[in-house]
Design a protein around this motif. Sequence first.
Motif, short mmCIF file in Angstrom:
data_model
loop_
_atom_site.label_atom_id
_atom_site.label_comp_id
_atom_site.label_asym_id
_atom_site.label_seq_id
_atom_site.Cartn_x
_atom_site.Cartn_y
_atom_site.Cartn_z
N PHE A 1 1.01 -1.10 0.21
CA PHE A 1 0.07 -0.18 0.31
C PHE A 1 0.98 1.08 0.04
CE2 PHE A 1 -3.48 -2.43 2.15
CZ PHE A 1 -4.35 -3.28 0.62
N LEU B 1 -2.02 9.83 2.98
CA LEU B 1 -2.85 9.21 2.05
C LEU B 1 -2.91 7.41 2.44
CD1 LEU B 1 -1.20 11.11 -1.36
CD2 LEU B 1 -2.88 11.51 -0.74
N PRO C 1 -5.48 5.64 6.13
CA PRO C 1 -6.63 5.29 5.66
C PRO C 1 -6.36 4.23 4.96
CG PRO C 1 -6.38 7.56 5.05
CD PRO C 1 -5.21 7.44 5.52
N LEU C 2 -5.94 3.87 3.83
CA LEU C 2 -5.54 2.86 3.19
C LEU C 2 -5.03 1.10 4.01
CD1 LEU C 2 -4.09 4.03 -0.12
CD2 LEU C 2 -7.01 3.77 0.45
N VAL D 1 -5.82 1.11 7.03
CA VAL D 1 -6.50 0.92 7.98
C VAL D 1 -7.15 -0.22 8.36
CG1 VAL D 1 -9.03 0.58 9.04
CG2 VAL D 1 -7.92 2.79 8.16
N PRO D 2 -7.08 -1.96 7.20
CA PRO D 2 -7.85 -2.73 7.44
C PRO D 2 -6.93 -3.88 7.36
CG PRO D 2 -8.78 -2.00 5.26
CD PRO D 2 -7.93 -0.66 5.59
N ILE E 1 -6.44 -3.56 11.11
CA ILE E 1 -7.59 -4.14 11.79
C ILE E 1 -7.17 -5.68 11.91
CG2 ILE E 1 -9.98 -4.51 11.68
CD1 ILE E 1 -10.64 -1.54 11.21
#
Lengths: 255, 222
Positions: free
Chosen positions: B145, B166, B169-170, B172-173, B176
């Motif tokens: 990413f 930038l 946010p990408l 986050v998955p 988690i």
Amino acid sequence: MSEQPIRWLKFSSPKHFYFLVERLAPWLTGVGLLALLLGLYVGFILAPEDYQQGNSYRIMFLHVPAAWLSMLIYLLMALYGLIHLVWRVRMADIMARALAPTGMLFCAIALWTGALWGKPTWGAYWVWDARITTQLILLFLYAGYIALHHAIDDRHKAAQAASLLALVGSVNVPIIYFSVQWWNTLHQGASIAPGSSPTMATVMFVALMLMTLACWMYAIVVPLRRAQTLILLSEGRSQWVRDGLLVKQGGDRHA
Amino acid sequence: MGAMLWSLLRAELITYLWRQQDLWVVVAFYLAIASLFPLAVGVEPALLRQMAPGVIWVCALLASLLALPRLFADDHHSGILEQLLLLPLSLSVVVWVRIFCYWLWSGLPLVLLSPLLGMQYGLHGEELLWLVATLLPGTLLLALFGAIGAALTLGARGGGALLALLIIPLCVPVLILGAGALGEALAGGDPMPWYYLLLALLLVALPLAPLATAAALRITVD
């Protein structure tokens, strides 16, 4: 049967687009204002108090449209980004750029109103609910898009890079949403879902729809106007701008 | 093509040998910020254990952001990037090799050192294995990413901070799923569902992220 050229494609030229907006915007503004006034009247005066939430539920009339629009505008932005990357249509980038601040605004409004509604209803301004968290991440995605567009000096590169980012982000939004939801089920017991309210009374539904229409009109008119400004910024030297706008004012001055 | 790929891989690895400083900065940063948390929140063993997955994962994320701005920047300035674009290989393959070497150099050391942090946070035995097992695909995902962001911000002002904005946010998955699997393993639950999802995300990102990175590079270079 003679083949008719597709008329609306001509609005991908900045000039035609500009004058189309010039003609459409007042009407759309009118519809939006009307829907806003009606919606506020129905929402505040006609709609009764909720037997559980009292008056605080009325925040929903702004909160729900804002949340819808913030998601929708991001997808639309990504779509324009795709169009820009594939067909190199310059208007597509202008539209995506014009949409971004409005989308971010609605995202912030959705979070803000959600917090204001959450305090009396749930007893907390902020809850780590899946939708709220996704909304917050969406806000960061908007911020990233706008920041990237501003950070690259070369206009064409900025446009393409930002379009690509919007596209990557839109692929990620569903993944983020589902991962946050799984995370949510792990960390919290019975989650307080914002959507679990009982069916809505008709008056409330009408108010919600009117307010949604008003927000839609805002989300159409303001980006269109912003797109006009962006067109003027990039095409300020071209002949049609001088002929169509500047000369008219100059003529007035001479008269 | 195989020979070219091999020489590319070798060249990348040799370049990283010349850039050892980057590696040490990343590793030191990782260990330092992970050691800050006990100082700030206290050394209650139960608390540390509960915090461990989140803290270690966030530290790994931040540390892997640290070296990212240099992933393509040096080659961009020296003009090597243009040469890479001209190779008779697909640019996504070239990018893939570069990301992999970058991960070997800056991601893998974090993974290998993480048991050390795990012990600081009171993990032991199989839990340390889970720490390594989740960080292994996790750091690779972060590199994949991150490369998209590094390529997008290549010609941009405000490099590092913008890149973080930038990329976070990408990521986050990844955070988690990775921290989720680890947390579940620590709580005595079944981490496999989370772990499978993490691996699935890796399988999706492995072909797609280099494509996006290559597209971003073409935008910034041409």
